[in-house]
Design a protein around this motif. Sequence first.
Motif, PDB file in Angstrom:
ATOM      1  N   ARG A   1     -82.877 -38.755 -17.660  1.00 39.17           N
ATOM      2  CA  ARG A   1     -81.681 -39.216 -18.346  1.00 39.17           C
ATOM      3  C   ARG A   1     -81.477 -38.350 -19.590  1.00 39.17           C
ATOM      4  N   GLU A   2     -80.212 -37.951 -19.812  1.00 41.74           N
ATOM      5  CA  GLU A   2     -79.916 -37.090 -20.950  1.00 41.74           C
ATOM      6  C   GLU A   2     -78.771 -37.672 -21.772  1.00 41.74           C
ATOM      7  N   LEU A   3     -78.819 -37.381 -23.068  1.00 42.89           N
ATOM      8  CA  LEU A   3     -77.763 -37.830 -23.960  1.00 42.89           C
ATOM      9  C   LEU A   3     -76.532 -36.950 -23.757  1.00 42.89           C
ATOM     10  N   VAL A   4     -75.392 -37.587 -23.582  1.00 44.89           N
ATOM     11  CA  VAL A   4     -74.130 -36.866 -23.418  1.00 44.89           C
ATOM     12  C   VAL A   4     -73.399 -36.780 -24.760  1.00 44.89           C
ATOM     13  N   ALA A   5     -73.287 -37.921 -25.425  1.00 42.96           N
ATOM     14  CA  ALA A   5     -72.558 -37.957 -26.698  1.00 42.96           C
ATOM     15  C   ALA A   5     -72.883 -39.245 -27.419  1.00 42.96           C
ATOM     16  N   HIS A   6     -72.708 -39.240 -28.743  1.00 45.49           N
ATOM     17  CA  HIS A   6     -72.770 -40.500 -29.450  1.00 45.49           C
ATOM     18  C   HIS A   6     -71.793 -40.507 -30.619  1.00 45.49           C
ATOM     19  N   ILE A   7     -71.485 -41.703 -31.070  1.00 44.24           N
ATOM     20  CA  ILE A   7     -70.521 -41.890 -32.149  1.00 44.24           C
ATOM     21  C   ILE A   7     -71.024 -43.013 -33.050  1.00 44.24           C
ATOM     22  N   ASP A   8     -71.011 -42.777 -34.353  1.00 52.12           N
ATOM     23  CA  ASP A   8     -71.487 -43.818 -35.258  1.00 52.12           C
ATOM     24  C   ASP A   8     -70.331 -44.723 -35.677  1.00 52.12           C
ATOM     25  N   SER A   9     -70.632 -45.703 -36.490  1.00 51.95           N
ATOM     26  CA  SER A   9     -69.621 -46.685 -36.860  1.00 51.95           C
ATOM     27  C   SER A   9     -68.503 -46.083 -37.699  1.00 51.95           C
ATOM     28  N   GLY A  10     -68.773 -44.924 -38.294  1.00 48.56           N
ATOM     29  CA  GLY A  10     -67.748 -44.240 -39.080  1.00 48.56           C
ATOM     30  C   GLY A  10     -66.916 -43.255 -38.278  1.00 48.56           C
ATOM     31  N   GLY A  11     -67.233 -43.113 -37.005  1.00 47.33           N
ATOM     32  CA  GLY A  11     -66.477 -42.211 -36.150  1.00 47.33           C
ATOM     33  C   GLY A  11     -67.029 -40.803 -36.054  1.00 47.33           C
ATOM     34  N   ASN A  12     -68.191 -40.556 -36.643  1.00 45.15           N
ATOM     35  CA  ASN A  12     -68.805 -39.238 -36.536  1.00 45.15           C
ATOM     36  C   ASN A  12     -69.419 -39.068 -35.148  1.00 45.15           C
ATOM     37  N   THR A  13     -69.225 -37.892 -34.560  1.00 45.96           N
ATOM     38  CA  THR A  13     -69.617 -37.675 -33.171  1.00 45.96           C
ATOM     39  C   THR A  13     -70.588 -36.513 -33.020  1.00 45.96           C
TER      40      THR A  13
END
Length: 121
Positions: free
Chosen positions: A45-57
């Motif tokens: 399994r690999e990380l594709v993307a993430h986004i924090d509560s402030g919208g930073n990606t």
Amino acid sequence: QVQLVESGGGLVQPGGSLRLSCAASGSIFRIYVMHWYRQAPGKQRELVAHIDSGGNTVYADSVKGRFTISRDNAKNTVYLQMNSLKPEDTAVYYCNAPISSAPTLAPKSYWGQGTQVTVSS
């Protein structure tokens, strides 16, 4: 109890687009960073993307410029817009998020059940 439910997967031709959604429900006080992972057959399994509560990606190099992650905090939902899809994007896509159910409780990591994305002609 908290649940993450993904939707939007399917079969698409190379060059096509899909939009995945992941909605969190249940006893939710706060959702921290929200992730999309994927797992292809025989691979980790690999990380594709993430986004924090402030919208930073943050994006994996393999999807930069093609995928866009976004979230609607009011709906407790994260999205993954996938454009210019390639056969190597074929995988089961999972969302993941650390979620706390009360101000005094530490966040727990929750996973969705996964949604299949198949890119093939």
